[in-house]
Motif scaffolding. Sequence first.
Motif, short mmCIF file in Angstrom:
data_model
loop_
_atom_site.label_atom_id
_atom_site.label_comp_id
_atom_site.label_asym_id
_atom_site.label_seq_id
_atom_site.Cartn_x
_atom_site.Cartn_y
_atom_site.Cartn_z
N ASN A 188 0.83 -1.21 0.00
CA ASN A 188 0.00 0.00 0.00
C ASN A 188 0.86 1.26 0.00
O ASN A 188 0.51 2.25 -0.66
CB ASN A 188 -0.93 0.00 1.22
N TYR A 189 1.95 1.20 0.73
CA TYR A 189 2.86 2.35 0.76
C TYR A 189 3.42 2.62 -0.63
O TYR A 189 3.50 3.77 -1.07
CB TYR A 189 3.98 2.07 1.77
N ASP A 190 3.81 1.57 -1.34
CA ASP A 190 4.37 1.74 -2.68
C ASP A 190 3.33 2.33 -3.64
O ASP A 190 3.65 3.16 -4.51
CB ASP A 190 4.87 0.40 -3.22
N VAL A 191 2.07 1.89 -3.49
CA VAL A 191 1.00 2.45 -4.33
C VAL A 191 0.85 3.94 -4.07
O VAL A 191 0.73 4.76 -5.00
CB VAL A 191 -0.33 1.71 -4.06
N ASN B 39 -1.58 16.32 0.60
CA ASN B 39 -1.63 16.28 2.06
C ASN B 39 -2.30 15.00 2.55
O ASN B 39 -1.86 14.37 3.51
CB ASN B 39 -2.38 17.50 2.60
N GLU B 40 -3.37 14.61 1.86
CA GLU B 40 -4.07 13.38 2.25
C GLU B 40 -3.18 12.16 2.05
O GLU B 40 -3.14 11.25 2.90
CB GLU B 40 -5.35 13.25 1.42
N LEU B 41 -2.44 12.12 0.93
CA LEU B 41 -1.55 10.99 0.68
C LEU B 41 -0.42 10.93 1.71
O LEU B 41 -0.02 9.84 2.13
CB LEU B 41 -0.96 11.10 -0.73
N ASN B 42 0.09 12.08 2.08
CA ASN B 42 1.16 12.10 3.08
C ASN B 42 0.69 11.50 4.40
O ASN B 42 1.44 10.78 5.07
CB ASN B 42 1.66 13.53 3.29
N ARG C 236 1.64 9.70 -5.22
CA ARG C 236 2.24 10.97 -4.79
C ARG C 236 3.17 11.53 -5.87
O ARG C 236 3.18 12.74 -6.12
CB ARG C 236 3.01 10.76 -3.49
N ASN C 237 3.94 10.65 -6.52
CA ASN C 237 4.82 11.12 -7.59
C ASN C 237 4.01 11.75 -8.72
O ASN C 237 4.41 12.78 -9.30
CB ASN C 237 5.66 9.96 -8.13
N GLY C 238 2.85 11.14 -9.03
CA GLY C 238 2.00 11.72 -10.06
C GLY C 238 1.49 13.10 -9.67
O GLY C 238 1.44 14.02 -10.49
N LEU D 106 6.58 10.37 -16.00
CA LEU D 106 5.67 11.41 -15.52
C LEU D 106 6.13 12.78 -15.99
O LEU D 106 5.31 13.63 -16.38
CB LEU D 106 5.59 11.37 -13.99
N ILE D 107 7.43 13.01 -15.95
CA ILE D 107 7.97 14.29 -16.42
C ILE D 107 7.65 14.50 -17.89
O ILE D 107 7.21 15.58 -18.32
CB ILE D 107 9.49 14.35 -16.17
N THR D 108 7.87 13.46 -18.68
CA THR D 108 7.58 13.56 -20.12
C THR D 108 6.11 13.82 -20.38
O THR D 108 5.74 14.67 -21.20
CB THR D 108 8.01 12.26 -20.83
N ASP D 109 5.24 13.10 -19.66
CA ASP D 109 3.80 13.24 -19.88
C ASP D 109 3.31 14.64 -19.50
O ASP D 109 2.53 15.26 -20.24
CB ASP D 109 3.04 12.19 -19.07
N GLU D 110 3.75 15.13 -18.36
CA GLU D 110 3.29 16.45 -17.92
C GLU D 110 3.84 17.55 -18.82
O GLU D 110 3.16 18.55 -19.08
CB GLU D 110 3.71 16.69 -16.46
N THR D 111 5.07 17.39 -19.30
CA THR D 111 5.63 18.38 -20.22
C THR D 111 4.83 18.42 -21.51
O THR D 111 4.52 19.50 -22.04
CB THR D 111 7.11 18.05 -20.52
#
Length: 425
Positions: free
Chosen positions: A175-178, A347-350, A183-185, A218-223
Motif C-alpha cells: 500500500n505504501y508503494d502504491v 496532504n491526504e496521501l502524506n 504521490r509522484n503523479g 511522468l515528467i515527459t507526460d506532464e511536459t
Amino acid sequence: MKTSLAIGPAPIFVRSLLGAVLLLMATFVAAAQASDYQLDTMDKLRIRVAEWQSAEGAVRDWATLNGDYVVGPSGDISMPFAGQLVARGKTAAELAAEIGEQLQQKLGLPDRPEASVEIAEFRPVFIAGDVQNPGKYPYDPQLTVLKAFSLAGGLRRSEGAGAGAPRDFINAQGNYDVLVAQRNGLLARRARLVAEAENKPEIEFPDELRKTDAGRKLITDETALMAAREKRLRLQLSGLDDLKKLLQSEIESLQQKIATQNRQLDLSRTELKSLGNLQEKGLVVNQRILTLEQSNAELEGKILDMETASLRAKQDIAKATQDATSLQNDRDTEVAQTRQQTESDLNELNVKMGMYSGLMTEALDRAPEAAASANSGSAPAVHFKIVRSADGKSSEMDAEEGTAVLPGDVVKVEVAAPAARVNSN
C-alpha cells in the motif's frame, strides 16, 4: 468553457475565417483525446456536443446531450436524438465521430455537430482468491497486479501476531508503494500547474522524479500536456486576434467609403443650390431639382448605413477583446483550482503514507524477522493469474507483480505454503 462569438454583419470572409479557426481547435482537442482503448460494458463516458452555426456565426453548446453515459450490458449507449449507439469495440474518437454523424443525419443539420468522448471512469477490475477483501475495484490506468493485490488488502490474514507479521508488513509495504506512485503523479502535476500559473517556459520538477523510469515518464507526460494546453490557448487567442484585425480593416474601408460619399453629397448639394437660383429666375424645370433632392437623400441614407456598419464592427472588436480576456481568466481560474485540489490530495496521501509506514514499523516491532521474511523467500509464495475477456471469449494467463491490469480483468491470487514451494524446487 463555452464561448460564443457573434460577428453580426461582418463580411462572409470574416465568418468563414472564424469558422475555420473554431473547426481547427475542435480537431486539435479531439486528436489530443484519441487513444487505442476500446470501450466495453461498464465504461462510464463523458460526452460533450457543440455545433458551429454558419448562419449565425456562433458556436452553440448542446447542453441537453452533454453528460455522463454508461455503456450497458449490450455494449450500447442511448443518447437523446442520436438513439442507440454501439460503443463496444470502438475507441472514444470513433464513437465521437459516429455521434456527430447520427445527429446530423437524424436532425437534418447542414453542419455536422462536433462531439467529444472522454472516459470518465473505466470499467472495474475484479480481485479474487486468497486476498483480504475480494471484490470489485475501480480501475486506474497505471494499475498493475501488485497494486491490485494491495487494493484488496493483500493476503488473507491468519490469526496470531507472530504468523501474521510478515503478511502485515507486505500489505503495508504494498500500500505504501502504491501511495508513493500516486504521490509522484501529484508532484509532477503540481510542478506543471506552478509553471502554468507563473507562465514559465519550462517545468521545474522535483529531483526525486528524475531518479526512476516511472518518474521520468511522468515528467515527459506532464511536459507534453503543458505544451498541448498552451497550443490550444494560443490557437483560440490567435483566432480572436485575426478576427479583430479583419474587423478593423473593414472599419477602415467603411471610413474611406463614407469620406467618398460625403464628397459626392457636398458636390450634389452645391449643384442643387445653383439650380435653386436658376429656378427663381425661371431658367430650370422643377423635375431637375426634384431628381437632385432624391439623389441627395439616397446618398445620406448610404452614409448612415455605412456608419451603422462601422459601429457594429467596433462592437464586435470589443466583444472579441472581452472573449480573449475571458479565455485567459478562465484558464487562470482552472489552474488555480486544480492546483488547490492537488495540494489537498498531496496532504491526504502524506497522511496515509505515514499510517502505512507506522503499520510496517508495528509489524517489525511484533516480529523483527518480518522484513527479512518478506524478502528472503520464507514467506508464502504468491501466484497471480489474470482472466481476460476478448471478443466474447475468456482466457487465463500467468502474471507477475508488474503485469499491467486492464479494465474488466479478474486478478486471481493463490497462495502456496512455504513447505510446498520448497518441495517443488
